[in-house]
Design an enzyme around this catalytic site. Structure first.
Site, mmCIF file in Angstrom:
data_model
loop_
_atom_site.group_PDB
_atom_site.id
_atom_site.type_symbol
_atom_site.label_atom_id
_atom_site.label_comp_id
_atom_site.label_asym_id
_atom_site.label_seq_id
_atom_site.Cartn_x
_atom_site.Cartn_y
_atom_site.Cartn_z
ATOM 1 N N GLU A 143 0.828 -1.219 0.000
ATOM 2 C CA GLU A 143 0.000 0.000 0.000
ATOM 3 C C GLU A 143 0.855 1.260 0.000
ATOM 4 O OE1 GLU A 143 -3.532 2.083 2.676
ATOM 5 O OE2 GLU A 143 -2.057 0.779 3.645
ATOM 6 N N GLU A 246 -11.650 2.763 6.497
ATOM 7 C CA GLU A 246 -10.529 3.037 7.394
ATOM 8 C C GLU A 246 -10.498 4.537 7.698
ATOM 9 O OE1 GLU A 246 -5.972 1.478 7.808
ATOM 10 O OE2 GLU A 246 -6.427 2.687 6.046
#
Length: 278
Positions: A143, A246
């Site tokens: 990521e 998130e």
């Protein structure tokens, strides 16, 4: 339509961790993710998943000494044994939780170490980890994380992540595309989705509002529009991943997560054409 997963490291903070699974299920989530499960026995987490009919969507491999500021080991020379032990531990949890995705954090680039050395270390580590993960059908994710929230992080941009996936050359190493980080570092979010989602290299999406990392219904990103883009692309290319929520609820009082989910209720109601969602 996008499948939303509750990030239990950020949502439902008024509850103890193991009680957050029930809260997520009550609010209509079918999947959950979080940063790290290692403070709890895998069996205890598995019991919560089973009791509430939830899928374990994603968690992170051990990042090194998080409390001391470490943010992953994959690019760090001299930490191979610790990295490998962490991957073995993560895959054991993944097996017990029936989780198909594990995020492997790259780490902060150490001062004075040439970028090429970090790059080669990273590629070698991910190739080794991918071989271990493939044996039990687990997909590893990398990521890009923005340099404002995590200064010095080795992996910050989408092009770098996609090039690394191609260089690593393992079919189940993919990119975790967080639209919050993308907006901060690069912008042009819709173009990135249209460019990258059909490649098959994106294994997971995450969302949050920009700039405050709150619910995706305020600020620079237009959540409903982006969900529509994801829906369109997923239909066209067969992408069947999850969208991890998130974010940090703006309402920090008890029950704030649930109240803040009005954005999701409106979206799902509009897609289904049904009456109001409670």
């Amino acid at each position: 339509m996008p499948r939303f997963a509750a990030n239990l490291s950020m949502l439902y903070a008024e509850h103890d961790f193991l009680d957050r699974f029930a809260a997520a299920a009550r609010d209509g989530f079918a999947g959950v993710e979080y940063l790290f499960p290692y403070d709890w026995p895998a069996q205890a987490i598995a019991e919560q998943l089973a009791a509430h009919g939830l899928a374990q969507v994603l968690f992170n491999a051990p990042p090194g000494d998080w409390a001391a500021g470490e943010r992953g080991l994959a690019c760090l020379p001299g930490r191979e044994a610790e990295f490998q032990d962490g991957i073995v531990r993560a895959l054991d949890y993944a097996r017990q939780l029936n989780c198909e995705r594990v995020h492997v954090m790259a780490g902060l680039a150490p001062a004075g170490v040439p970028h090429e050395q970090l790059h080669q270390t990273y590629v070698q580590r991910l190739r080794w980890a991918a071989a271990q993960a493939a044996a039990q059908g687990v997909r590893l994710l990398i990521e890009p994380i923005n340099g404002r929230d995590m200064p010095g992080y080795f992996l910050q941009r989408q092009a770098q992540a996609h090039a690394l996936v191609q260089e690593i050359g393992a079919p189940d190493v993919r990119v975790q595309l967080d639209l919050y980080h993308l907006q901060i570092m690069e912008g042009d979010v819709t173009t990135a989705l249209r460019r990258d989602l059909p490649t098959g290299r994106v294994g997971h999406l995450q969302i949050a509002g920009v700039p405050d990392r709150g619910e995706p219904d305020q600020g620079e990103l237009n959540g409903p529009y982006l969900f529509g883009v994801i829906d369109e692309l997923a239909t066209g290319c067969g992408w069947d991943g999850w969208v991890g929520c998130e974010y940090r609820p703006r309402d920090t009082r008890p029950g704030g997560t649930q109240r803040g989910l009005a954005w999701m209720r409106r979206w799902l109601q509009g897609k289904s054409g049904s009456g109001p969602l409670q």
